[in-house]
Write an enzyme that holds these catalytic residues in place. Sequence first.
Site, PDB file in Angstrom:
ATOM      1  N   CYS A   1       0.791  -1.166  -0.030  1.00  0.00           N
ATOM      2  CA  CYS A   1       0.035  -0.032   0.077  1.00  0.00           C
ATOM      3  C   CYS A   1       0.869   1.264   0.034  1.00  0.00           C
ATOM      4  CB  CYS A   1      -0.944  -0.056   1.167  1.00  0.00           C
ATOM      5  SG  CYS A   1      -2.616   0.939   0.924  1.00  0.00           S
TER       6      CYS A   1
ATOM      7  N   ARG B   1     -12.594   5.732  -4.130  1.00  0.00           N
ATOM      8  CA  ARG B   1     -11.810   4.662  -3.313  1.00  0.00           C
ATOM      9  C   ARG B   1     -11.750   3.213  -3.829  1.00  0.00           C
ATOM     10  NH1 ARG B   1      -8.874   4.231   1.598  1.00  0.00           N
ATOM     11  NH2 ARG B   1      -8.164   6.212   1.199  1.00  0.00           N
TER      12      ARG B   1
ATOM     13  N   HIS C   1      -3.922  -6.088   1.439  1.00  0.00           N
ATOM     14  CA  HIS C   1      -3.933  -6.387   2.747  1.00  0.00           C
ATOM     15  C   HIS C   1      -4.641  -7.630   3.123  1.00  0.00           C
ATOM     16  CE1 HIS C   1      -2.915  -2.095   3.688  1.00  0.00           C
ATOM     17  NE2 HIS C   1      -4.065  -1.794   2.867  1.00  0.00           N
TER      18      HIS C   1
END
Lengths: 427, 239
Positions: free
Chosen positions: B94, B128, B190
Amino acid sequence: MLILSILAGKLVLIVLRLLGKQGSALPGLIVEKLNPRFLQQSIGKLPDGVIVVTGTNGKTTTTKIIAELLEKDGKRVLTNRTGSNFVRGIISVTLDKIHLSGQLPFDIAILEQDEAHAVHFVKSIKPRGVVVLNIMRDQMDRFGEIDTTTQLLARVVAAASEFVVLNANDKRVAGLADHTKAKPVYFGHTYELWQTFISDDSWHDNDRNSYVEAAEPIGLLKGIADTGLTMKLSGQDITAVLKLKGSHNALNTVAALTVMQTIIPAGNVEQWIVNLETIQPAFGRGEVVRIDGVELMLQLVKNPGGFRHSLNLLKNSNYGAWMIAINDDYADGRDVSWLWDVSFEGISAENPPITSGIRAADMAVRLKYDGVPVDTVEEDLERAIGRLIKEAKKTTSQAAIVFCTYTAMLKIRHILSKKTVLNKVEL
Amino acid sequence: MSKSIHIAHLYAKEMNIYGDTGNRTILTRRLEWRGFDVKVSTVGVGEAVPSDCDIILGGGGQDAGQYAVQRDLAQKSVTLTSMANDGVVMLLICGTYQLFGREFVTSNNETIRGIGLLPLVTVAGAKRLIGNVIVESAWGKLVGYENHSGQTLLDDSSMALGTVIKGAGNNGDDNTEGCIFNNVFGSYLHGPLLSKNPEFADALILRVLQKKYGKVTMLEPLDDSLEHMAAQVAMSRPR
């Protein structure tokens, strides 16, 4: 307009109840459309005002403590027990209790509010006081960054007219004092408890220097033991033995008493403590259910900080059996990565844990890497609970603890309610 | 010959927003279970990257953390680039993944310089990119969870970590996820990434051992049935 909106809203509520639908936002939606000023005309007129309780963890329990202490003190309190903490939920709670005449038979409202929804709520109602318990990492997929949450809360505290009660040891919360004209009142804990209340930022390196000195707190937690908690309230020493277990609840209690002291400066503190010791846990938050001769404690977990505190319940007791139920529906948090910011090293009970819920296997993986072997991976909650009860029966303590995410907790309560009596959670 | 592996965790404090420290836990245990001693160093702002480290890890952080880290990372740039060219294994998730690229253009059109180790740039996007992800890779299907507004664009010559089967990946447009350069792996996943992708974790470990001991080493297989079970469930979950 008020009467009409009340009539319409109550009608919808009745119909929904007849259909067996609880907790719907529909009544709230209808009232909002018919009468956008409904909240101002109802709870906005309460003589002792509206207090908003918010923060990442502890809202439901702290709201419950304040509401019950005020009720035992003779106040008529409006509160949202199920934690229906979005604006339409508040409207529904109000609709349920308001008279057709428009009169709301209460003195004060203590309302739990989700951080994001509180921002909308304070556009309608300027609360007399806002209580911010903590700002911790929480469901990244719902709330995003912790800095975003802090900014939202700055807007909420700005709306407070009289006071804000803030966690002095949480620097993001304490900093909110700069965003409001209302009087800041602090609660906190002593340095000795630094590790118990360590922040997410400092947890990985266990840094005792991360303790933030409390700025003249009105409520100060000094110690937590089986014999009870010790604290100071406006300099007065207090000891209390709570039915609400755990370090997190000790601090929630200190926060609640700080609010009480702020609302009722000349209150009968001794009587408050007597009443405090009778308060039962909120549903799913350390709620104890007796079933088949054993005791199950249901402990909601939502984020790393909360889970860390909850694990202390297992460490400091002798539960013979335990279970972790992880779902990943929207209300649970869709991303389960957060489980890796909790340490399970060295955690044990008489029996190895059962993992359950939709993401039972992920939880088992998590435990494996912290050296905790798992008894069973059982996604089905009903089967898992059945197995847990069987295990608990064979243990010395005859008790088990279940750590569960939100929707898993609701399902487990539903499963248990078919076999035993649970406290009904009313609106 | 000593059987000791040194893991360096970059910005463990500033860039640990969502469970990525779990990658460190997982690599440490998988090495220990094969009889290796593992030393873990955290490398914060102002601290030097240990010259003898075998793996470098970095996680995701908040925007605010990224600004703080970016300046410091520039100081480490020469060391990290030289290590990358040497074949040191790195896993960057990330925010750290983004900073290892050439630059990040924010929503205010400011350009934050990265260290340019990975051949890519990132641009802040309006939407997003969030949800469960499945990526087809050289190590099978990788499953994880992404949550980023940065859209990463790989250079034409860059190698992606894999192809997106479900989810957005680097930018939601070109179906690439992550980036590989030598032994440096960047990704938005993640989960943490290694929790449900044990074959990939072992692939990283193998590269570490090959670089360190200079011969092809077989890894003792571990029982990954729980990880596979978790991966199956994760892959079946809605976006």
